[in-house]
Design a protein around this motif. Sequence first.
Motif, mmCIF file in Angstrom:
data_model
loop_
_atom_site.group_PDB
_atom_site.id
_atom_site.type_symbol
_atom_site.label_atom_id
_atom_site.label_comp_id
_atom_site.label_asym_id
_atom_site.label_seq_id
_atom_site.Cartn_x
_atom_site.Cartn_y
_atom_site.Cartn_z
ATOM 1 N N MET A 32 2.536 7.382 -10.985
ATOM 2 C CA MET A 32 3.248 8.458 -11.683
ATOM 3 C C MET A 32 3.412 8.053 -13.159
ATOM 4 O O MET A 32 3.844 6.945 -13.455
ATOM 5 N N VAL A 33 3.081 8.990 -14.044
ATOM 6 C CA VAL A 33 3.149 8.766 -15.490
ATOM 7 C C VAL A 33 4.461 9.335 -16.023
ATOM 8 O O VAL A 33 4.778 10.512 -15.798
ATOM 9 N N LEU A 34 5.212 8.505 -16.719
ATOM 10 C CA LEU A 34 6.506 8.923 -17.268
ATOM 11 C C LEU A 34 6.576 8.525 -18.744
ATOM 12 O O LEU A 34 7.009 7.422 -19.096
ATOM 13 N N PRO A 35 6.139 9.409 -19.677
ATOM 14 C CA PRO A 35 6.219 9.088 -21.108
ATOM 15 C C PRO A 35 7.660 9.158 -21.591
ATOM 16 O O PRO A 35 8.367 10.130 -21.364
ATOM 17 N N MET A 36 8.099 8.115 -22.287
ATOM 18 C CA MET A 36 9.475 8.042 -22.755
ATOM 19 C C MET A 36 9.591 8.249 -24.276
ATOM 20 O O MET A 36 10.692 8.422 -24.780
ATOM 21 N N GLY A 37 8.478 8.186 -24.991
ATOM 22 C CA GLY A 37 8.552 8.279 -26.438
ATOM 23 C C GLY A 37 9.263 7.072 -27.017
ATOM 24 O O GLY A 37 9.037 5.930 -26.626
ATOM 25 N N GLU A 38 10.195 7.325 -27.953
ATOM 26 C CA GLU A 38 10.941 6.245 -28.582
ATOM 27 C C GLU A 38 12.358 6.130 -28.029
ATOM 28 O O GLU A 38 13.223 5.480 -28.616
ATOM 29 N N ASP A 39 12.602 6.771 -26.847
ATOM 30 C CA ASP A 39 13.956 6.807 -26.281
ATOM 31 C C ASP A 39 14.271 5.605 -25.392
ATOM 32 O O ASP A 39 15.349 5.549 -24.794
ATOM 33 N N PRO A 61 0.798 -1.234 0.000
ATOM 34 C CA PRO A 61 0.000 0.000 0.000
ATOM 35 C C PRO A 61 0.827 1.279 0.000
ATOM 36 O O PRO A 61 0.312 2.338 -0.339
ATOM 37 N N LYS A 62 2.105 1.219 0.369
ATOM 38 C CA LYS A 62 2.917 2.432 0.418
ATOM 39 C C LYS A 62 3.841 2.560 -0.797
ATOM 40 O O LYS A 62 4.536 3.568 -0.926
ATOM 41 N N ALA A 63 3.874 1.583 -1.625
ATOM 42 C CA ALA A 63 4.775 1.623 -2.774
ATOM 43 C C ALA A 63 4.207 2.539 -3.877
ATOM 44 O O ALA A 63 2.998 2.653 -4.049
ATOM 45 N N MET A 64 5.127 3.188 -4.596
ATOM 46 C CA MET A 64 4.749 4.013 -5.752
ATOM 47 C C MET A 64 4.795 3.154 -7.020
ATOM 48 O O MET A 64 5.653 2.272 -7.161
ATOM 49 N N LEU A 65 3.885 3.452 -7.937
ATOM 50 C CA LEU A 65 3.847 2.736 -9.220
ATOM 51 C C LEU A 65 4.217 3.717 -10.331
ATOM 52 O O LEU A 65 3.558 4.746 -10.509
ATOM 53 N N TYR A 66 5.268 3.387 -11.065
ATOM 54 C CA TYR A 66 5.710 4.236 -12.164
ATOM 55 C C TYR A 66 5.298 3.570 -13.489
ATOM 56 O O TYR A 66 5.569 2.388 -13.720
ATOM 57 N N LEU A 67 4.656 4.390 -14.320
ATOM 58 C CA LEU A 67 4.225 3.919 -15.645
ATOM 59 C C LEU A 67 5.147 4.534 -16.700
ATOM 60 O O LEU A 67 5.105 5.735 -16.966
ATOM 61 N N PHE A 68 6.001 3.693 -17.279
ATOM 62 C CA PHE A 68 6.924 4.147 -18.323
ATOM 63 C C PHE A 68 6.260 3.892 -19.684
ATOM 64 O O PHE A 68 6.155 2.754 -20.129
ATOM 65 N N GLY A 69 5.835 4.966 -20.337
ATOM 66 C CA GLY A 69 5.217 4.833 -21.658
ATOM 67 C C GLY A 69 6.257 4.805 -22.762
ATOM 68 O O GLY A 69 7.207 5.584 -22.754
ATOM 69 N N ASN A 70 6.060 3.922 -23.738
ATOM 70 C CA ASN A 70 7.037 3.757 -24.812
ATOM 71 C C ASN A 70 6.326 3.691 -26.169
ATOM 72 O O ASN A 70 5.120 3.428 -26.257
ATOM 73 N N ALA A 71 7.108 3.934 -27.217
ATOM 74 C CA ALA A 71 6.626 3.826 -28.606
ATOM 75 C C ALA A 71 7.766 3.319 -29.462
ATOM 76 O O ALA A 71 8.939 3.511 -29.137
ATOM 77 N N SER A 72 7.436 2.695 -30.582
ATOM 78 C CA SER A 72 8.467 2.209 -31.495
ATOM 79 C C SER A 72 9.073 3.388 -32.261
ATOM 80 O O SER A 72 8.539 4.501 -32.253
#
Length: 507
Positions: free
Chosen positions: A478-485, A433-444
């Motif tokens: 937390m949302v972290l968009p990475m693109g194609e990197d 319940p105390k952990a953070m969830l990071y969402l790494f968004g990616n694309a080709s």
Amino acid sequence: MKGIYKLGLSLLMALGLQTAKAQQLPVFGHYIYNPYLYNPARTGDQGLGSLNLNIKRQWTSLPYAPLTAAFSAEAPIQNKKMGLGGMLYTDQTHIIRKVGGLASYAYHIPFSEDGSHGLSAGLSLGLVNQRFDFQSADVEDENDPEILGDQAQGTAFDFNMGLNYRWKKLNIGLSMLQGLNNQIRFLDALEREVSYVNTRHFMASAGYEFALGEEKKFFIRPVLMTRIVPGLPLQIEGNLLFGWKQLLWGGFAYRSSNNETATSAIIATVGVNVQKQMFFAYSFEMGADASLNNALGNQHEFMLAYRFKERKQKNEKLESEIEKMKSRELDMLQRMDQQGKGLDSLRQAQAAAAAEKAGMQEQLKQQASLLTEQQKVMAKNKKDIEELRQAIKEQPMMYDKVGSIYFKQGQAQLTGEEKAKLEALKQVFADQPKAMLYLFGNASTDGDPAKNLKLSNERCIVVRKYLINLGLDPMRIMVLPMGEDNSLKGDDQINPNDRRVDLILSE
């Protein structure tokens, strides 16, 4: 076999002597609907072309009433700068039959961009066959030596030429028919040569169409035609046509006589256009001389035409709209002149345009400032992402990759399979319940980098919304968009597995 004419009778009454003059071409009245009949310069100058059948029955009280028919076809080519056409015709009066065919070419010289002003020149070449069926004639003495054989015929070249000047609804035409003035020769039973001259005919015509009414649905069109045959009186024909929306026609005409016999005529005509393609016309003629008309009878003329669908219909609508616009513009200018506000209106329009320009410049400045702020945010996000990457690298035990959600190319929608994966991970999130969830968004790597960055952000948002709907605390995501990197292979090659969102859980 029937008897045959004596030579003198056949030549005098059927042909005329070699030096005699006569109107040899059929007198059609429906040139007012099909001007190509008498002038090759009118080839292809109307619409996208037409097929025309003209038939005329003359002097119906005579036992062998003359019958004339002509079939013509014409169409424009080379963007209406030229025209091609052809005509087949026959003219029969008892034992005399004339059959001919012509091929026509016209060149249209525009003097204005819309083609409403210009000059056309046309030429027709063909053959004409003159035949005399003396076998069908009745004579008193079949053994008379001064006779022709059963049949006599000859063929000669035919040549027509013409000019037509047009300006808006005005047309002025000049033409010469049977221009070669050549002879058709026959031999009689005594081997003597008898000739028939195809005499030149000259035609001149003029017509103008006047639009009537505010909406210009009605029109009136006077048409004048003159026929000149050397050695014969000048023949003049005046027509007055009335019409409605180019669908219905009606009119009257008078034609003078061109010989010593009073063969002048009074004519009534009607025409109807069906769906702007099929056209039918009928004319009734009666002699102006009542006694001669009773002897010869009336005349009937028919026309059936098919007019191809063409851009002219659209052009007519466009011309109508242009005329309406011109009329509105004229009214507006008159009102502005009367009220003396033309210059003030222009200044006000300029001031409004300047204010609008200033407003657009201010919007551009605001957009530039917003873009700068967005670039700063993106730089900060990039910095945060790099710091998070470094933290994961230095302290891998604190971060745990619990799964990846995959997407189709160019899309940010969850499939049923990926939704099931998120539902299966729900308990993992609940146990910490105390952990953070990071969402790494990616694309080709295929496509534009900026669009790929936007697409990776949309994929993160879709996953975040679905997790919130499952009951996860939004403050822990937390949302972290990475693109194609963040390519799995670390290169620029297209990899379908790069179209994903990685779920990283921190302690």
